[in-house]
Motif scaffolding. Structure first.
Motif, PDB file in Angstrom:
ATOM      1  N   CYS A 152       0.825  -1.207   0.000  1.00 17.34           N
ATOM      2  CA  CYS A 152       0.000   0.000   0.000  1.00 17.34           C
ATOM      3  C   CYS A 152       0.864   1.263   0.000  1.00 17.34           C
ATOM      4  N   SER A 153       1.964   1.241   0.775  1.00 19.74           N
ATOM      5  CA  SER A 153       2.887   2.395   0.808  1.00 19.74           C
ATOM      6  C   SER A 153       3.499   2.614  -0.568  1.00 19.74           C
ATOM      7  N   LYS A 154       3.927   1.524  -1.180  1.00 20.89           N
ATOM      8  CA  LYS A 154       4.535   1.640  -2.511  1.00 20.89           C
ATOM      9  C   LYS A 154       3.499   2.093  -3.534  1.00 20.89           C
ATOM     10  N   GLN A 155       2.290   1.525  -3.415  1.00 27.10           N
ATOM     11  CA  GLN A 155       1.241   1.897  -4.367  1.00 27.10           C
ATOM     12  C   GLN A 155       0.918   3.387  -4.280  1.00 27.10           C
ATOM     13  N   LEU A 156       0.819   3.894  -3.038  1.00 27.00           N
ATOM     14  CA  LEU A 156       0.467   5.303  -2.892  1.00 27.00           C
ATOM     15  C   LEU A 156       1.569   6.191  -3.478  1.00 27.00           C
ATOM     16  N   LEU A 157       2.812   5.795  -3.262  1.00 28.07           N
ATOM     17  CA  LEU A 157       3.911   6.578  -3.827  1.00 28.07           C
ATOM     18  C   LEU A 157       3.891   6.491  -5.362  1.00 28.07           C
ATOM     19  N   ASP A 158       3.581   5.325  -5.908  1.00 27.33           N
ATOM     20  CA  ASP A 158       3.416   5.218  -7.375  1.00 27.33           C
ATOM     21  C   ASP A 158       2.366   6.232  -7.854  1.00 27.33           C
ATOM     22  N   ARG A 159       1.268   6.305  -7.105  1.00 32.05           N
ATOM     23  CA  ARG A 159       0.180   7.204  -7.514  1.00 32.05           C
ATOM     24  C   ARG A 159       0.588   8.672  -7.375  1.00 32.05           C
ATOM     25  N   VAL A 160       1.341   8.984  -6.323  1.00 28.06           N
ATOM     26  CA  VAL A 160       1.822  10.360  -6.123  1.00 28.06           C
ATOM     27  C   VAL A 160       2.772  10.739  -7.269  1.00 28.06           C
ATOM     28  N   ILE A 161       3.680   9.830  -7.595  1.00 30.70           N
ATOM     29  CA  ILE A 161       4.647  10.104  -8.675  1.00 30.70           C
ATOM     30  C   ILE A 161       3.904  10.302  -9.999  1.00 30.70           C
ATOM     31  N   TYR A 162       2.946   9.440 -10.246  1.00 34.02           N
ATOM     32  CA  TYR A 162       2.163   9.560 -11.480  1.00 34.02           C
ATOM     33  C   TYR A 162       1.471  10.927 -11.542  1.00 34.02           C
ATOM     34  N   ALA A 163       0.890  11.329 -10.410  1.00 34.21           N
ATOM     35  CA  ALA A 163       0.184  12.617 -10.370  1.00 34.21           C
ATOM     36  C   ALA A 163       1.156  13.780 -10.566  1.00 34.21           C
ATOM     37  N   TYR A 164       2.351  13.688  -9.964  1.00 30.30           N
ATOM     38  CA  TYR A 164       3.361  14.727 -10.213  1.00 30.30           C
ATOM     39  C   TYR A 164       3.740  14.747 -11.699  1.00 30.30           C
ATOM     40  N   GLY A 165       3.699  13.601 -12.336  1.00 32.40           N
ATOM     41  CA  GLY A 165       3.982  13.544 -13.777  1.00 32.40           C
ATOM     42  C   GLY A 165       2.922  14.307 -14.565  1.00 32.40           C
ATOM     43  N   VAL A 166       1.661  14.085 -14.201  1.00 27.39           N
ATOM     44  CA  VAL A 166       0.562  14.724 -14.928  1.00 27.39           C
ATOM     45  C   VAL A 166       0.513  16.229 -14.636  1.00 27.39           C
ATOM     46  N   HIS A 167       0.662  16.580 -13.337  1.00 24.77           N
ATOM     47  CA  HIS A 167       0.408  17.972 -12.962  1.00 24.77           C
ATOM     48  C   HIS A 167       1.639  18.852 -12.911  1.00 24.77           C
ATOM     49  N   GLU A 168       2.823  18.249 -12.709  1.00 26.56           N
ATOM     50  CA  GLU A 168       4.044  19.067 -12.598  1.00 26.56           C
ATOM     51  C   GLU A 168       5.118  18.612 -13.579  1.00 26.56           C
ATOM     52  N   GLN A 169       4.736  17.760 -14.495  1.00 33.52           N
ATOM     53  CA  GLN A 169       5.670  17.266 -15.537  1.00 33.52           C
ATOM     54  C   GLN A 169       6.909  16.583 -14.955  1.00 33.52           C
ATOM     55  N   LEU A 170       6.769  15.908 -13.833  1.00 32.37           N
ATOM     56  CA  LEU A 170       7.917  15.181 -13.270  1.00 32.37           C
ATOM     57  C   LEU A 170       8.376  14.111 -14.264  1.00 32.37           C
ATOM     58  N   PRO A 171       9.670  14.118 -14.616  1.00 33.96           N
ATOM     59  CA  PRO A 171      10.163  13.038 -15.479  1.00 33.96           C
ATOM     60  C   PRO A 171      10.478  11.807 -14.624  1.00 33.96           C
TER      61      PRO A 171
END
Ligand code: UGA
Length: 347
Positions: A152-171
């Motif tokens: 669950c911890s890893k999944q949430l971080l995956d989701r946070v990273i994905y969202a930073y990709g969409v909203h802040e263009q995190l590579p």
């Protein structure tokens, strides 16, 4: 200018193998932090490797400075042994989620490329025959089954990273190792019950305890992946040719090495017999069954099977695993048991 790679948890199983490969095959520079350096003996003297001993939750200035300075960041620090998920779930959350979230946020702030280790565990008890990054639902048990806090911890971080990709263009690139194994997975002389993952634990059981315990009979299956295959994939991800890994998730596993834990135990016993100095121990070892609750406690829950789809990795990275399970186990055993004395010649 050569690529600068920051690896946090550089002495870990993935970190040390990756560093060794980078230094041997690339002109990149590696900056690494870890609390120990015992697995880095082949790297420490290399002028392209800078090692700092330290804890990522304390040495925040060093980390911020190096995130700014480096091109690619791999935050590999995590607790990744199931017995600890049930024994110390809060520590898993604090380290695997909270400490890594800080690192991810700095990558966002400094617009740095981050390569994040997710896990095969995020798929949990999904019933899909093959787990796919895009289509498989992530299925976890109830809250009292604390084993899932890691997933669950890893999944949430995956989701946070994905969202930073969409909203802040995190590579970013997220990779999901499927039961990677190899020489430096865990130490075989660690006697603490449950402090290692299954392959190392079984080797240690054969050598030191005379008994392998199959949790719930060992019908559950895993797809085992040799570390060198995993590192091949990571090198391609870091290279990121034509941006092929940009904002993607990759399962990195070997669907052909899908075996039950019982089959794994039997194969290991058979292979240890090929080392004359240890044959006697392998002949005598007893394979027994233990209930999951007795072995791990009531907060544990297992998953029945886990086969990766590696279509994404094939398509975008041009990567496929090469190492069959028997050879992978022999290479691991050679490291621990002096391979020059083995009777069979394969591997
Ligand atoms: C692992 C760990 O969570 C992580 O290392 C990682 O994120 C992920 O999966 C992965 O490497 O892909 P798991 O495969 O359950 O999870 O971990 P192991 O401890 O290696 O156990 C594998 C299986 O062997 C489990 O079904 C376990 O119950 C069984 N087992 C383990 C036994 O039958 N006997 C033992 O003495 C120990």
């Amino acid at each position: 200018m050569s690529l600068k790679v920051l690896i946090l948890g550089v002495n870990g199983f993935i970190g040390n193998s990756l560093t060794e490969r980078i230094l041997a095959s690339k002109d990149w520079e590696v900056y690494g932090m870890d609390m120990a350096s015992d697995k880095l003996e082949n790297c420490l003297d290399n002028p392209r490797f800078t090692f700092v001993e330290g804890d990522i939750t304390i040495n925040k200035e060093w980390i911020a400075y190096h995130i700014k300075k480096c091109d690619v960041i791999l935050p590999l620090v995590a607790i990744a042994t199931p017995s600890l998920y049930v024994k110390d779930p809060l520590k898993v959350f604090e380290l695997d989620f909270e400490a890594n979230l800080e690192i991810i946020r700095q990558c966002v702030r400094y617009k740095k490329r981050v390569i994040f280790p997710s896990t095969s565990e995020v798929y949990g008890m999904s019933q899909d025959a093959e787990f796919s990054e895009e289509d498989t639902s992530l299925v976890l048990g109830p809250i009292h089954k604390q084993r899932w806090i890691y997933s669950c911890s890893k999944q949430l971080l995956d989701r946070v990273i994905y969202a930073y990709g969409v909203h802040e263009q995190l590579p970013y690139t997220i990779f999901r190792p499927f039961n990677w194994l190899g020489p430096k997975l865990d130490r075989i002389d660690e006697h603490k019950e449950g402090s290692s993952r299954v392959v190392t634990l079984f080797i240690s059981n054969i050598l030191h305890h005379g008994e392998i315990k199959l949790v719930d009979g060992g019908k559950q299956r895993r797809s085992f992946t040799y570390i060198d295959d995993g590192i091949d994939a990571l090198i391609k991800i870091i290279e990121n040719k034509d941006n092929c890994a940009h904002q993607r998730i990759f399962n990195i596993g070997n669907p052909k090495n899908d075996v039950s834990i019982k089959e794994l135990a039997e194969l290991l016993v058979q292979l240890v017999k090929e080392y004359p100095a240890y044959k006697n121990l392998a002949d005598k070892v007893k394979i027994s069954t233990v209930q999951a609750e007795e072995h791990y406690g009531k907060h544990y829950q297992d998953l029945g099977f886990r086969v990766p789809s590696i279509r994404n990795a094939k398509t975008y990275l041009g990567w496929e695993p090469k190492m069959d399970l028997k050879t992978a186990l022999l290479k691991t055993l050679d490291y621990h048991l002096d391979g020059s004395k083995r009777t069979s010649s394969a591997a």
